[in-house]
Design a protein around this motif. Structure first.
Motif, short mmCIF file in Angstrom:
data_model
loop_
_atom_site.label_atom_id
_atom_site.label_comp_id
_atom_site.label_asym_id
_atom_site.label_seq_id
_atom_site.Cartn_x
_atom_site.Cartn_y
_atom_site.Cartn_z
N LEU A 1 0.75 -1.28 0.09
CA LEU A 1 -0.02 -0.01 0.16
C LEU A 1 0.80 1.21 0.10
CD1 LEU A 1 -2.91 -1.16 2.23
CD2 LEU A 1 -3.00 -0.79 -0.24
N LYS A 2 1.93 1.40 0.83
CA LYS A 2 2.99 2.32 0.67
C LYS A 2 3.29 2.41 -0.81
CE LYS A 2 4.19 1.53 5.69
NZ LYS A 2 5.16 1.42 6.55
N THR A 3 3.68 1.38 -1.39
CA THR A 3 4.43 1.49 -2.77
C THR A 3 3.38 2.20 -3.87
OG1 THR A 3 5.85 -0.12 -2.10
CG2 THR A 3 5.56 0.55 -4.59
N PHE A 4 2.00 1.61 -3.44
CA PHE A 4 0.89 2.18 -4.38
C PHE A 4 0.82 3.47 -4.26
CE2 PHE A 4 -1.47 -2.28 -4.33
CZ PHE A 4 -0.30 -2.97 -4.90
N GLU A 5 0.64 4.18 -3.01
CA GLU A 5 0.62 5.55 -2.86
C GLU A 5 1.71 6.47 -3.50
OE1 GLU A 5 -2.30 6.29 -1.56
OE2 GLU A 5 -1.87 8.54 -1.50
N GLU A 6 3.02 5.79 -3.13
CA GLU A 6 3.86 6.54 -3.78
C GLU A 6 3.94 6.56 -5.39
OE1 GLU A 6 6.38 8.41 -2.38
OE2 GLU A 6 5.65 7.82 -0.41
N LEU A 7 3.12 5.74 -6.01
CA LEU A 7 3.39 5.55 -7.52
C LEU A 7 2.08 6.00 -8.07
CD1 LEU A 7 5.67 2.36 -7.92
CD2 LEU A 7 6.03 4.78 -8.24
N ASP A 8 1.17 6.69 -7.11
CA ASP A 8 0.15 7.30 -7.79
C ASP A 8 -1.05 6.26 -8.34
OD1 ASP A 8 0.71 9.90 -6.99
OD2 ASP A 8 1.68 10.09 -8.73
N VAL A 9 -1.22 5.13 -7.67
CA VAL A 9 -2.09 4.54 -7.91
C VAL A 9 -3.01 4.13 -6.81
CG1 VAL A 9 -0.97 3.06 -9.59
CG2 VAL A 9 -1.16 2.15 -7.34
N TYR A 10 -4.47 3.73 -7.10
CA TYR A 10 -5.33 3.65 -5.89
C TYR A 10 -5.45 2.36 -5.18
CZ TYR A 10 -9.69 3.74 -3.16
OH TYR A 10 -10.42 3.69 -2.00
N GLY A 11 -4.84 2.13 -4.18
CA GLY A 11 -4.46 0.79 -3.53
C GLY A 11 -5.74 0.40 -2.67
N MET A 12 -5.81 -1.11 -2.68
CA MET A 12 -6.87 -1.76 -2.05
C MET A 12 -6.27 -2.90 -1.48
SD MET A 12 -9.77 -1.69 -4.64
CE MET A 12 -8.76 -1.65 -5.99
N SER A 13 -6.64 -3.52 -0.15
CA SER A 13 -6.04 -4.68 0.20
C SER A 13 -7.05 -5.81 0.67
CB SER A 13 -5.17 -4.31 1.37
OG SER A 13 -6.08 -3.67 2.53
N ILE A 14 -6.59 -6.97 0.42
CA ILE A 14 -7.30 -8.40 0.79
C ILE A 14 -6.31 -9.03 1.83
CG2 ILE A 14 -8.55 -10.36 0.02
CD1 ILE A 14 -9.39 -7.40 -1.31
N ILE A 15 -6.77 -9.04 3.16
CA ILE A 15 -5.77 -9.88 3.88
C ILE A 15 -5.84 -11.09 4.01
CG2 ILE A 15 -4.86 -9.74 6.20
CD1 ILE A 15 -5.47 -6.65 6.05
N THR A 16 -4.76 -11.84 3.58
CA THR A 16 -4.91 -13.38 3.71
C THR A 16 -4.72 -14.01 4.91
OG1 THR A 16 -2.54 -13.48 3.04
CG2 THR A 16 -4.54 -13.83 1.10
N ALA A 17 -3.47 -13.31 5.78
CA ALA A 17 -3.09 -13.71 6.91
C ALA A 17 -2.66 -12.46 7.68
CB ALA A 17 -2.10 -14.68 6.86
#
Ligand code: PXL
Length: 277
Positions: free
Chosen positions: A25-41
Motif C-alpha cells: 500500500l505504501k508503494t502504491f501510494e508513492e506511485l500514484d495508483v489507488y490501493g486496496m487490500s485483501i488480507i489473507t493472514a
C-alpha cells in the motif's frame, strides 16, 4: 479529474509495516495508483513458527474481495503471501471471475526472518492455479529454485536459464530477482522471446525487509498504469533500489526499506538494462 488506476494487493499483513500488505500500500501510494487490500493472514513479529500466522478464513477473504470489487473495482492485482492451498484456490477463482487485466504473482514462500509464508503442500496449487494466469511472476532466488524442483542457482547465467524454464509454467513473463546472489543486484526477465537483465549496484545495508514485496508492488503499479513490461520492471527496480539505499532501522532488528525515498531524495541509481534475443 482523471482518477488513478485501481490496484489490489492480496497478501499477508506484516505488523511491522515493512513488508506484505503494508509495503504494497505504501508503494502504491508513492506511485500514484489507488490501493486496496485483501488480507489473507495476519503475521506477528518474528514469525519463525506458523504459530504467529493467523490465517483468515475463505469467507473473510471472499468478503474483502467482493467489497473492494463492488465499491471500487480493480485494474490490477498483486498476490503475495497466500500460505495455504485453500487460500490459493479461492484467490485464483476470484481473480479469474473478475477478468482483472494485470495479474502479478509474487510467489512468496519464506520471509527474511525465515518465517514460513507458504506451506509445502501449497506449491502445486500455486503452480497450477495461479501462475498460468499471471502477467508476470517475480520469484527471488530461493523461490525460483523451489519452483524448479530444488535446482541450485548461483550465477546470472543460472538465472537466465531459470527464467526460460519457469516461463513454461504459463505466466506471460518471468522476472527472477537476483538480489541474493553476490555482486551487483542483477534480475533477469524473460517474456517468451527476449531475455533482459536489469542491473543495480549492490547497496551495503542490512535494512532490506520487504524489498521483494516493494519491488513487485511497484511493478504492479507500473504495469497497471499501462507501461510495457521491461519499462515497468526498470522503473520499479530504480524505485526499490532507492528505497533500499535509504533503508533504516528503529531498533537492532533488520529494518524496512524507505518507501518514500524516491519522492524525498530523487532516484539516485540508474538501472542498466540489456536485452539479449
Ligand atoms: O517479505 C516477505 C513477506 C511477505 N508477506 C508478509 C511477510 C513477509 C516477511 O516477513 O511478513 C506478510
Amino acid at each position: 479529474m482523471n482518477y488513478p488506476v485501481r490496484v489490489m494487493t492480496i497478501a499477508g499483513s506484516a505488523a511491522g509495516g515493512s513488508a506484505g500488505i503494508q509495503a504494497d500500500l505504501k508503494t502504491f501510494e508513492e506511485l500514484d495508483v489507488y490501493g486496496m487490500s485483501i488480507i489473507t493472514a495476519i503475521v506477528g513479529r518474528h514469525p519463525e513458527t506458523n504459530k504467529n500466522v493467523h490465517l483468515q478464513s475463505v469467507e473473510a477473504i471472499e468478503a474483502q474481495f467482493s467489497t473492494a470489487i463492488n465499491q471500487v473495482g480493480a485494474d490490477g492485482v498483486k498476490t503475495g503471501m497466500l500460505f495455504s492451498k485453500e487460500v490459493i484456490e479461492v484467490v485464483a477463482r476470484l481473480i479469474r471471475k473478475e477478468e482483472i487485466q494485470t495479474v502479478v504473482v509474487d510467489p512468496v514462500m519464506i520471509g527474511k526472518m525465515n518465517s514460513k509464508l507458504l506451506k509445502d503442500d501449497a506449491i502445486e496449487e500455486l503452480v497450477h492455479q495461479l501462475i498460468p494466469m499471471a502477467t508476470i511472476i517475480t520469484p527471488n532466488v530461493p523461490e525460483a529454485s523451489i519452483l524448479l524442483g530444488g535446482r541450485e542457482l548461483n550465477t546470472v547465467e543460472d538465472l537466465k536459464q531459470a527464467a526460460i524454464d519457469l516461463h513454461k509454467l504459463g505466466a506471460k513473463s518471468v522476472l527472477v530477482k537476483g538480489g541474493r546472489l553476490e555482486g551487483p543486484a542483477v534480475d533477469v526477465l524473460f517474456n517468451g522471446t527476449a531475455l533482459t537483465t536489469f542491473t543495480a549496484p549492490r547497496i551495503d545495508t542490512v535494512n532490506t525487509s520487504g524489498a521483494g514485496c516493494t519491488y513487485s508492488a511497484a511493478i504492479t503499479a507500473n504495469l497497471t498504469k499501462g507501461q510495457a513490461v521491461a519499462e515497468a520492471v526498470g522503473l520499479a527496480k530504480s524505485f526499490v533500489t532507492t528505497a533500499i539505499e535509504h533503508g533504516f532501522s528503529y531498533t537492532d532488528i533488520v529494518g524496512p526499506t524507505f518507501h518514500a525515498a524516491s519522492r524525498k531524495f530523487g532516484e539516485a541509481h540508474p538501472i542498466k538494462i540489456e536485452t539479449l534475443t
